[in-house]
Design an enzyme around this catalytic site. Structure first.
Site, PDB file in Angstrom:
ATOM      1  CB  SER A  29      -0.926   0.014   1.220  1.00  0.00           C
ATOM      2  OG  SER A  29      -1.617   1.250   1.253  1.00  0.00           O
ATOM      3  CE  LYS A  31     -11.655  -0.800  -1.457  1.00  0.00           C
ATOM      4  NZ  LYS A  31     -11.515  -0.115  -2.738  1.00  0.00           N
ATOM      5  CG  ASN A  48     -18.772  -8.193 -16.479  1.00  0.00           C
ATOM      6  OD1 ASN A  48     -17.601  -7.860 -16.328  1.00  0.00           O
ATOM      7  ND2 ASN A  48     -19.323  -9.171 -15.776  1.00  0.00           N
TER       8      ASN A  48
HETATM    9  P1  ATR Z   1     -13.769  -6.346  -7.795  1.00  0.00           P
HETATM   10  O1  ATR Z   1     -14.797  -6.345  -6.719  1.00  0.00           O
HETATM   11  O2  ATR Z   1     -12.374  -6.062  -7.310  1.00  0.00           O
HETATM   12  O3  ATR Z   1     -14.131  -5.481  -8.972  1.00  0.00           O
HETATM   13  P2  ATR Z   1     -14.769  -8.806  -8.847  1.00  0.00           P
HETATM   14  O4  ATR Z   1     -16.074  -8.584  -8.208  1.00  0.00           O
HETATM   15  O5  ATR Z   1     -14.154 -10.169  -8.780  1.00  0.00           O
HETATM   16  O6  ATR Z   1     -13.651  -7.852  -8.298  1.00  0.00           O
HETATM   17  O7  ATR Z   1     -14.886  -8.359 -10.363  1.00  0.00           O
HETATM   18  C1  ATR Z   1     -13.872  -8.506 -11.260  1.00  0.00           C
HETATM   19  C2  ATR Z   1     -14.337  -7.981 -12.616  1.00  0.00           C
HETATM   20  O8  ATR Z   1     -13.269  -8.160 -13.558  1.00  0.00           O
HETATM   21  C3  ATR Z   1     -15.532  -8.719 -13.183  1.00  0.00           C
HETATM   22  O9  ATR Z   1     -16.281  -7.816 -13.942  1.00  0.00           O
HETATM   23  C4  ATR Z   1     -14.860  -9.789 -14.086  1.00  0.00           C
HETATM   24  O10 ATR Z   1     -15.684 -10.274 -15.119  1.00  0.00           O
HETATM   25  P3  ATR Z   1     -16.710 -11.477 -14.845  1.00  0.00           P
HETATM   26  O11 ATR Z   1     -17.858 -10.885 -14.055  1.00  0.00           O
HETATM   27  O12 ATR Z   1     -17.144 -11.945 -16.175  1.00  0.00           O
HETATM   28  O13 ATR Z   1     -15.951 -12.504 -14.058  1.00  0.00           O
HETATM   29  C5  ATR Z   1     -13.754  -8.957 -14.655  1.00  0.00           C
HETATM   30  N1  ATR Z   1     -12.598  -9.719 -15.182  1.00  0.00           N
HETATM   31  C6  ATR Z   1     -11.585 -10.255 -14.494  1.00  0.00           C
HETATM   32  N2  ATR Z   1     -10.696 -10.821 -15.327  1.00  0.00           N
HETATM   33  C7  ATR Z   1     -11.165 -10.632 -16.587  1.00  0.00           C
HETATM   34  C8  ATR Z   1     -10.701 -10.963 -17.890  1.00  0.00           C
HETATM   35  N3  ATR Z   1      -9.550 -11.611 -18.092  1.00  0.00           N
HETATM   36  N4  ATR Z   1     -11.456 -10.593 -18.948  1.00  0.00           N
HETATM   37  C9  ATR Z   1     -12.619  -9.941 -18.782  1.00  0.00           C
HETATM   38  N5  ATR Z   1     -13.112  -9.587 -17.573  1.00  0.00           N
HETATM   39  C10 ATR Z   1     -12.395  -9.916 -16.492  1.00  0.00           C
END
Ligand code: ATR
Length: 305
Positions: free
Chosen positions: A29, A80, A164
């Protein structure tokens, strides 16, 4: 409970106001460095530390921190939403986000705010982004997006598209913000990333809110990135492409850099969300406005070396 859980004991700093960031992991951090610079700028005497918290120990560590005289906490991954659940009083933006990253205790009551989205908006303003009547593409549908939608709507864009990988999650975000969209007269729409090929309106702003960059991936194929850039060129728009991840050039940034787009990483958002928290804790005089630009430049130089 073991003492290791309490790396910061506010009683050890009787002459200082004590703040900290709490998370797991936390070693990386930069918040202590950023807040210390704000304190120097405003001649405040504070101590700002890091608290590593075991999963399952959040509530107890927070209770002890405040009971020992701690003044405020920044909350980061993965706590959070636990912080949100702890709060009796929430700001509108924390309520909308369903997550709290700024936690205080006032007269025995936990109060929560979310400065992430407003930090993003402030950083976009630093990059001369104009929101009014704009067309915004948000990629992702996780926690980072939930914190971002309301502060963006409050700037009165014309349209927000949430794209998404998993369409259902984008639809859920849209459902959640439908009333706010009506209130702010913003068109809001969910789409799967794959269907972005069908988009035929250029975006003024494209924000990658996914965690893909952390795994060295982009949410978009090269063809999709090219399609979005072509739309901007057709409409002669100087689209700003924003990556929330900071400290490295992610594949998403690489794609758009290679296509000649104007890009920006999430370092400024990190500094601005910290500034919002600092200003909410410590009343900053008008003539002592926080100089986030200098702090950001310093961090960028440090990371480049
Ligand atoms: P956070 O709360 O930190 O945003 P999360 O709730 O796990 O973490 O969300 C991660 C986001 O990144 C989601 O929108 C995820 O898409 P999915 O809902 O389809 O899982 C997206 N994400 C992560 N890796 C990805 C990738 N390689 N390509 C596209 N979307 C990705």
């Amino acid at each position: 409970m073991s003492n290791e859980l309490f790396q910061i004991d506010p009683r050890e700093y009787p002459d200082l106001d004590v703040y900290a960031v709490i998370g797991n992991p936390i070693a990386h951090s930069l918040s202590p460095e950023i807040h210390s610079q704000f304190a120097t700028q405003t001649q405040q005497k504070i101590h700002y530390g890091k608290i590593f918290c075991e999963l399952g120990g959040f509530k107890r560590v927070v209770e002890v921190f405040f009971a020992r005289g701690g003044m405020g906490l920044n909350v980061t991954v993965p706590f959070k939403s636990e912080a949100f659940n702890l709060c009796t009083k929430l700001t509108d933006r924390a309520w909308a986000a369903g997550a709290v990253n700024v936690l205080t205790k006032v007269q025995g009551i936990y109060c929560g705010d979310n400065s992430d989205g407003v930090g993003l908006v402030r950083d976009l303003e630093q990059a001369s982004c104009s929101f009014l009547a704009s067309n915004i593409l948000i990629i992702g549908a996780g926690g980072a997006v939930q914190g971002t939608v309301l502060p963006l709507m409050e700037k009165f864009p014309a349209r927000i598209v949430i794209a998404n990988r998993t369409l259902e999650k984008a639809q859920k975000v849209v459902e959640r913000f439908n009333n706010e969209a009506t209130r702010h007269q913003v068109e809001i729409k969910a789409i799967s990333i794959a269907d972005l090929t069908k988009e035929n309106q250029a975006f003024d702003l494209i924000i990658n809110c996914t965690s893909s960059g952390l795994n060295h991936q982009s949410p978009l194929t090269d063809d999709l990135a090219k399609h979005l850039v072509n739309l901007s060129q057709q409409e002669k728009k100087d689209t700003l492409v924003y990556e929330m991840v900071y400290g490295k050039i992610t594949p998403f940034l690489e794609q758009f850099n290679a296509l000649g787009s104007r890009t920006r990483d999430g370092f400024g958002m990190l500094v601005e969300q910290a500034a919002v928290a600092f200003e909410s804790w410590i009343s900053v005089e008008k003539d002592q406005k926080l100089d986030t630009f200098t702090v950001l430049q310093g961090l960028r130089e440090k990371f480049q070396n």
